[in-house]
Motif scaffolding. Structure first.
Motif, PDB file in Angstrom:
ATOM      1  N   ILE A  57      88.302  -7.519  46.653  1.00 29.81           N
ATOM      2  CA  ILE A  57      88.994  -6.370  46.069  1.00 29.81           C
ATOM      3  C   ILE A  57      89.310  -6.730  44.621  1.00 29.81           C
ATOM      4  CG2 ILE A  57      91.098  -4.990  46.146  1.00 29.81           C
ATOM      5  CD1 ILE A  57      91.157  -5.445  49.175  1.00 29.81           C
ATOM      6  N   HIS A  58      88.959  -5.845  43.724  1.00 28.84           N
ATOM      7  CA  HIS A  58      89.067  -6.172  42.305  1.00 28.84           C
ATOM      8  C   HIS A  58      90.459  -5.821  41.795  1.00 28.84           C
ATOM      9  CE1 HIS A  58      84.911  -6.608  43.048  1.00 28.84           C
ATOM     10  NE2 HIS A  58      84.673  -5.325  43.113  1.00 28.84           N
ATOM     11  N   GLY A  59      91.152  -6.811  41.290  1.00 30.72           N
ATOM     12  CA  GLY A  59      92.558  -6.656  40.950  1.00 30.72           C
ATOM     13  C   GLY A  59      92.811  -6.082  39.572  1.00 30.72           C
ATOM     14  N   PRO A  60      94.088  -6.046  39.182  1.00 29.26           N
ATOM     15  CA  PRO A  60      94.484  -5.370  37.950  1.00 29.26           C
ATOM     16  C   PRO A  60      94.461  -6.278  36.726  1.00 29.26           C
ATOM     17  CG  PRO A  60      96.428  -6.048  39.142  1.00 29.26           C
ATOM     18  CD  PRO A  60      95.247  -6.518  39.959  1.00 29.26           C
ATOM     19  N   GLY A  61      93.780  -7.430  36.833  1.00 29.13           N
ATOM     20  CA  GLY A  61      93.896  -8.439  35.797  1.00 29.13           C
ATOM     21  C   GLY A  61      92.946  -8.293  34.635  1.00 29.13           C
ATOM     22  N   CYS A  62      92.704  -7.061  34.197  1.00 34.39           N
ATOM     23  CA  CYS A  62      91.953  -6.847  32.963  1.00 34.39           C
ATOM     24  C   CYS A  62      92.969  -6.313  31.953  1.00 34.39           C
ATOM     25  CB  CYS A  62      90.830  -5.832  33.185  1.00 34.39           C
ATOM     26  SG  CYS A  62      90.233  -5.125  31.653  1.00 34.39           S
ATOM     27  N   SER A 181     102.954  -2.293  48.178  1.00 31.96           N
ATOM     28  CA  SER A 181     102.370  -0.958  48.368  1.00 31.96           C
ATOM     29  C   SER A 181     102.083  -0.719  49.853  1.00 31.96           C
ATOM     30  CB  SER A 181     101.077  -0.844  47.563  1.00 31.96           C
ATOM     31  OG  SER A 181     100.348   0.296  47.986  1.00 31.96           O
ATOM     32  N   PRO A 182     102.447   0.451  50.376  1.00 33.13           N
ATOM     33  CA  PRO A 182     102.220   0.719  51.807  1.00 33.13           C
ATOM     34  C   PRO A 182     100.739   0.766  52.174  1.00 33.13           C
ATOM     35  CG  PRO A 182     103.024   2.689  50.648  1.00 33.13           C
ATOM     36  CD  PRO A 182     103.151   1.553  49.703  1.00 33.13           C
ATOM     37  N   THR A 183      99.871   0.967  51.189  1.00 29.81           N
ATOM     38  CA  THR A 183      98.434   1.039  51.487  1.00 29.81           C
ATOM     39  C   THR A 183      97.722  -0.291  51.202  1.00 29.81           C
ATOM     40  OG1 THR A 183      98.141   1.913  49.258  1.00 29.81           O
ATOM     41  CG2 THR A 183      98.220   3.518  51.058  1.00 29.81           C
ATOM     42  N   CYS A 184      98.494  -1.338  50.999  1.00 30.06           N
ATOM     43  CA  CYS A 184      97.892  -2.623  50.602  1.00 30.06           C
ATOM     44  C   CYS A 184      97.005  -3.194  51.709  1.00 30.06           C
ATOM     45  CB  CYS A 184      98.999  -3.616  50.261  1.00 30.06           C
ATOM     46  SG  CYS A 184      98.369  -5.257  49.915  1.00 30.06           S
ATOM     47  N   ARG A 185      95.789  -3.626  51.335  1.00 26.29           N
ATOM     48  CA  ARG A 185      94.873  -4.247  52.298  1.00 26.29           C
ATOM     49  C   ARG A 185      94.612  -5.709  51.967  1.00 26.29           C
ATOM     50  NH1 ARG A 185      89.909  -2.921  52.390  1.00 26.29           N
ATOM     51  NH2 ARG A 185      89.774  -2.144  50.254  1.00 26.29           N
ATOM     52  N   ARG A 275      98.780   0.755  33.032  1.00 25.21           N
ATOM     53  CA  ARG A 275      97.895   1.922  33.105  1.00 25.21           C
ATOM     54  C   ARG A 275      97.292   2.021  34.505  1.00 25.21           C
ATOM     55  NH1 ARG A 275      93.444   3.846  28.612  1.00 25.21           N
ATOM     56  NH2 ARG A 275      93.407   5.995  29.289  1.00 25.21           N
ATOM     57  N   GLY A 276      97.384   3.188  35.094  1.00 25.40           N
ATOM     58  CA  GLY A 276      96.806   3.401  36.415  1.00 25.40           C
ATOM     59  C   GLY A 276      97.720   3.009  37.549  1.00 25.40           C
ATOM     60  N   ILE A 277      98.759   2.235  37.269  1.00 25.07           N
ATOM     61  CA  ILE A 277      99.641   1.769  38.346  1.00 25.07           C
ATOM     62  C   ILE A 277     101.034   2.354  38.186  1.00 25.07           C
ATOM     63  CG2 ILE A 277     100.745  -0.264  39.372  1.00 25.07           C
ATOM     64  CD1 ILE A 277      98.233  -1.852  38.685  1.00 25.07           C
ATOM     65  N   GLY A 278     101.530   2.354  36.954  1.00 24.82           N
ATOM     66  CA  GLY A 278     102.877   2.847  36.715  1.00 24.82           C
ATOM     67  C   GLY A 278     103.801   1.722  36.298  1.00 24.82           C
ATOM     68  N   ARG A 314      90.597   7.774  38.604  1.00 24.29           N
ATOM     69  CA  ARG A 314      91.302   7.088  39.689  1.00 24.29           C
ATOM     70  C   ARG A 314      91.388   5.585  39.422  1.00 24.29           C
ATOM     71  NH1 ARG A 314      89.295   8.757  45.474  1.00 24.29           N
ATOM     72  NH2 ARG A 314      91.208   7.621  45.981  1.00 24.29           N
ATOM     73  N   SER A 315      91.470   5.246  38.156  1.00 26.83           N
ATOM     74  CA  SER A 315      91.495   3.813  37.833  1.00 26.83           C
ATOM     75  C   SER A 315      92.690   3.105  38.469  1.00 26.83           C
ATOM     76  CB  SER A 315      91.490   3.599  36.317  1.00 26.83           C
ATOM     77  OG  SER A 315      92.651   4.148  35.735  1.00 26.83           O
ATOM     78  N   GLY A 316      93.765   3.832  38.666  1.00 27.53           N
ATOM     79  CA  GLY A 316      94.924   3.229  39.317  1.00 27.53           C
ATOM     80  C   GLY A 316      94.594   2.763  40.721  1.00 27.53           C
ATOM     81  N   ASP A 317      93.859   3.605  41.463  1.00 30.85           N
ATOM     82  CA  ASP A 317      93.457   3.219  42.819  1.00 30.85           C
ATOM     83  C   ASP A 317      92.483   2.046  42.774  1.00 30.85           C
ATOM     84  OD1 ASP A 317      95.018   5.232  43.820  1.00 30.85           O
ATOM     85  OD2 ASP A 317      93.373   6.676  43.985  1.00 30.85           O
ATOM     86  N   VAL A 318      91.615   2.032  41.746  1.00 33.32           N
ATOM     87  CA  VAL A 318      90.682   0.904  41.593  1.00 33.32           C
ATOM     88  C   VAL A 318      91.469  -0.366  41.293  1.00 33.32           C
ATOM     89  CG1 VAL A 318      88.810  -0.052  40.171  1.00 33.32           C
ATOM     90  CG2 VAL A 318      88.764   2.356  40.841  1.00 33.32           C
ATOM     91  N   LEU A 319      92.427  -0.266  40.358  1.00 38.58           N
ATOM     92  CA  LEU A 319      93.199  -1.448  39.947  1.00 38.58           C
ATOM     93  C   LEU A 319      94.036  -2.005  41.094  1.00 38.58           C
ATOM     94  CD1 LEU A 319      94.361  -0.205  36.433  1.00 38.58           C
ATOM     95  CD2 LEU A 319      92.854  -2.137  36.874  1.00 38.58           C
ATOM     96  N   GLN A 320      94.385  -1.160  42.055  1.00 40.01           N
ATOM     97  CA  GLN A 320      95.162  -1.645  43.198  1.00 40.01           C
ATOM     98  C   GLN A 320      94.271  -1.987  44.389  1.00 40.01           C
ATOM     99  OE1 GLN A 320      99.094   0.647  43.679  1.00 40.01           O
ATOM    100  NE2 GLN A 320      97.841   1.990  42.401  1.00 40.01           N
ATOM    101  N   GLY A 321      92.951  -1.879  44.187  1.00 38.32           N
ATOM    102  CA  GLY A 321      92.029  -2.243  45.260  1.00 38.32           C
ATOM    103  C   GLY A 321      91.957  -1.227  46.375  1.00 38.32           C
ATOM    104  N   LEU A 322      92.419   0.004  46.132  1.00 39.29           N
ATOM    105  CA  LEU A 322      92.404   1.009  47.191  1.00 39.29           C
ATOM    106  C   LEU A 322      91.025   1.641  47.344  1.00 39.29           C
ATOM    107  CD1 LEU A 322      95.839   2.746  46.470  1.00 39.29           C
ATOM    108  CD2 LEU A 322      95.323   0.886  48.060  1.00 39.29           C
ATOM    109  N   ILE A 323      90.291   1.726  46.247  1.00 40.47           N
ATOM    110  CA  ILE A 323      88.904   2.213  46.321  1.00 40.47           C
ATOM    111  C   ILE A 323      88.027   1.316  45.452  1.00 40.47           C
ATOM    112  CG2 ILE A 323      89.506   4.640  46.717  1.00 40.47           C
ATOM    113  CD1 ILE A 323      88.785   5.129  43.707  1.00 40.47           C
ATOM    114  N   LYS A 324      86.720   1.332  45.762  1.00 44.44           N
ATOM    115  CA  LYS A 324      85.751   0.685  44.896  1.00 44.44           C
ATOM    116  C   LYS A 324      85.418   1.666  43.758  1.00 44.44           C
ATOM    117  CE  LYS A 324      84.471  -3.262  46.986  1.00 44.44           C
ATOM    118  NZ  LYS A 324      85.730  -3.974  47.151  1.00 44.44           N
ATOM    119  N   PRO A 325      84.998   1.142  42.609  1.00 46.68           N
ATOM    120  CA  PRO A 325      84.747   2.041  41.477  1.00 46.68           C
ATOM    121  C   PRO A 325      83.848   3.228  41.806  1.00 46.68           C
ATOM    122  CG  PRO A 325      84.689  -0.227  40.732  1.00 46.68           C
ATOM    123  CD  PRO A 325      84.834  -0.279  42.231  1.00 46.68           C
TER     124      PRO A 325
END
Lengths: 367, 330
Positions: A57-62, A181-185, A275-278, A314-325
């Motif tokens: 899962i690709h994290g928010p570290g960019c 996050s409640p949706t964390c995997r 950005r994308g997370i809040g 939906r970069s926020g969802d990408v940054l949190q690993g909820l979806i793939k790009p």
């Protein structure tokens, strides 16, 4: 850097991949925190070599990706002013604000310059005393020491026409936010080796303990990443949740003490919007009161600029690993590196840009 | 700026702005040079190129020899023998005559070495602040020998992809003398005229399908253009790419892809597989091709796309650079 060859040796890589396959008995999802790791994973096809059930899962570290839109808009506002020389690392120039980017400002006559170090910007300030020189100080704990040193130098040398637009962010609070996050995997983390080379590893045991997740400090070369994955899989399979340093050639547990001392002097912890997370509490640095005169937001009175994100992105969802790009409906259609809706598509280390650049073949084949 | 970077933005400018505007007045195969027929079937290669490199003088060369070699190479990529060239200058008011003299000397020396004659020219001066030192345009004409048919649409599945030597050298050489960059070693530009290398390849009798001079946008841009024009896929073997340590380290430092970094003294050759060995032998026997090697193959799969097999056995797409390559933050 000849020694880096050893860290992409295909024979050694194959051995590590075999060990990972042998150790894996069920699916696992781990997050590589750093965008540099994401880029390396996708560029070298490392994820293609892992067992089917092992998901990266690709994290928010960019750092470019998570710089909030309003900070970019403030940068644009400052850069467009006459008499300002706005200095930035190159990959920030194409990041879209709400409507344009720094390239657009440059095209319209703004003095926007790519530099390779904040000290270059300080030199420009000393060489041009009639100009206001601003450096765009973004990034994680990795880039912060150099920015801190530059502001420290500016004060020591009495360079009054230099200031810093700061948007520094911190990794450990982001890891906590992801886990809350409640949706964390995410079941484990590959921690960012370069961040730890500055800050050490002492911030991670409490996170590993609280959230019961392995944290393996990992480097960026292909073998570094495979070794990080191998150690993470072993911990997960054995039910352990420890902090391990798989990048000892660059990371000491105590970190870089002089750098940390400089950071404590120049910066102070603050809430920061990602950005994308809040907003994540206590997840950023701003200039401390001792250095407030070098704060570009105050100097140019742009702190009031507030802006909204594209509703398609939906970069926020990408940054949190909820979806793939490529699971974002705008990926490759409304959103490409040419016309990025969000910063995950514009930065070379953004997950969306990495997928678009290196993975279009599979994405085309899958359709 | 990205529209001049030799990547996707440059291609779109040509496709969506210039060609529609020119309409029937345009005849463009979009190769490095145009091929036109005159008189009794004589085929001429005709090419033009502008040079705005900054700094004007860099390790291993200057804007002067670059301007000659660049156009010589564009002609040579059609298999042509370069004959005549023009040289046009746009100078910013205040340009030092000593600099201009040095550039002119370099152009003369490069033209003599390449066996071309500078037969016409022009000079304009713009207000101080309207330009940036010295801009040079060169156009050139050469004759294509009978029987030679080289063009971007001729790549076919099974063809071998050859490179004449180390990649990324020129781009790194120019970057190394820009403010704030010091790679701890001097990297010299590979600027060179390649028509002799092309002649050596053609002398083998091989049916050379495509030649490209991978300048702006590097090998990645050239191979993408060939893949698109010929509707073939290109598969590269990443470990076979000749990337010198200095280039790899500089790219690693800046977050750039060596495949997307400019070259000025290298060529890409697409040749039938059964000719590959003898063409490669001709390349390596020439002083400008000693480090030539085969780096890939044209395939039927993924037409229009370039894919690299990574050192670890994975695959990645090698795309067109978008615009200018931007050094990354960390």
């Amino acid at each position: 850097m000849k020694y880096l060859d050893e860290f992409s040796d295909p024979g050694l890589a194959r051995r590590l991949v075999d060990e990972i396959h042998a150790a894996t008995t069920r699916p696992w999802a781990m997050m590589e925190v750093c965008g540099g790791q994401t880029h390396s994973i996708i560029r070298h096809g490392i994820d293609q070599l892992l067992p089917d059930g092992v998901e990266m899962i690709h994290g928010p570290g960019c750092p470019v990706c998570v710089t909030p839109l309003e900070i970019i808009d403030r940068a644009l506002a400052i850069a467009a002013r006459p008499g300002v020389v706005f200095c930035s690392f190159g990959d920030m120039l194409r990041v879209p604000g709400s409507g344009q980017d720094l390239f657009s400002v440059k095209s319209a006559g703004g003095d926007v310059r790519v530099v390779y170090s904040p000290l270059d910007a300080l030199k420009i300030a000393r060489d041009n005393p009639d100009k206001e020189v601003v450096f765009f100080g973004i990034g994680f704990e990795t880039t912060a020491p150099a920015n801190a040193m530059t502001v420290h130098q500016a004060r020591r040398l009495g360079v009054r026409n230099f200031s810093l637009l700061v948007s520094h962010v911190l990794v450990p609070p982001a890891i906590a936010a992801i886990m809350e996050s409640p949706t964390c995997r995410v079941q484990a983390f590959l921690a960012a080796g370069h961040v730890c080379s500055v800050m050490g590893t002492s911030q991670y045991p409490p996170l590993a303990e609280k959230y019961q997740v392995p944290v393996v400090v990992t480097g960026f070369e292909p073998l570094d990443i495979l070794e990080g994955v191998r150690r993470t899989i072993l911990q997960l399979e054995q039910g352990r949740h420890e902090v391990e340093n798989a990048y000892p050639r660059a990371v000491r547990d105590e970190g870089n003490l002089p750098a940390m001392e400089m950071l404590r002097d120049v910066f102070e912890v603050t809430d920061r919007t990602w950005r994308g997370i809040g907003m994540i509490p206590d997840s950023g640095w701003r200039l401390s009161g001792r250095y407030a005169e070098f704060d570009a937001e105050r100097r140019f009175d742009v702190a009031g600029i507030r802006t909204a994100e594209s509703s398609l992105c939906r970069s926020g969802d990408v940054l949190q690993g909820l979806i793939k790009p490529h699971e974002c409906a705008a990926f490759g259609k409304e959103c490409t590196p040419r016309n990025p809706l969000g910063a995950t598509m514009v930065s070379s280390e953004g997950a969306c840009a990495a997928y678009f650049t290196y993975r279009r073949l599979e994405l085309v084949d899958a359709k | 700026m990205g529209h001049g970077g030799g990547g996707a933005m440059s291609a779109e400018l040509v496709e969506h702005l210039f060609l529609p505007a020119y309409g029937s007045a345009a005849a463009a195969e979009l190769g490095d040079s145009a091929v036109v027929t005159v008189g009794e079937g004589t085929r001429l290669a005709f090419s033009t190129d502008s040079f705005v490199v900054k700094p004007m003088f860099f390790p291993g060369g200057s804007i002067g020899d670059l301007a000659v070699n660049g156009t010589v190479n564009d002609l040579a990529m059609s298999g042509a023998t370069p004959l005549f060239m023009s040289s046009a200058f746009i100078l910013q008011e205040g340009t030092a005559l000593t600099d201009l003299g040095r550039i002119a000397q370099d152009m003369g020396a490069a033209a003599r070495a390449a066996g071309v004659r500078l037969v016409t020219g022009d000079t304009k001066v713009v207000d101080s602040g309207s330009g940036d030192g010295v801009y040079v345009n060169t156009s050139g004409i050469g004759v294509i020998p009978a029987g030679v048919d080289i063009g971007p649409r001729r790549a076919a599945p099974g063809d071998a992809v050859l490179i004449s030597g180390d990649i990324g050298v020129h781009g790194v050489a120019v970057m190394s003398c820009r403010d704030g960059l010091d790679f701890g070693t001097t990297v010299e530009s590979d600027t060179a005229a390649l028509h002799g290398l092309v002649a050596a390849m053609l002398a083998t009798g091989a049916d050379v399908h495509v030649l490209r001079d991978p300048t702006r946008g590097g090998v990645a841009a050239s191979l993408n253009e060939i893949a698109t024009a010929s509707a073939v896929g290109v598969e590269l073997i990443e470990r076979d790419l000749p990337v010198p340590d200095t280039v790899r380290d500089a790219c690693s430092l800046l977050g750039l892809d060596p495949l997307q970094v400019a070259n000025e003294g290298k060529l890409l050759a697409i040749v039938p597989a059964d000719c590959a060995d003898r063409v490669l032998a001709a390349l390596t026997a020439h002083p400008l091709g000693r480090r030539a090697r085969r780096i890939g193959t044209c395939v039927t799969g993924h037409p229009g796309m370039v894919v690299a097999r990574t050192g670890l056995g994975g695959t990645r797409v090698v795309g067109l650079p978008v615009g200018e390559q931007l050094p990354r933050i960390c």
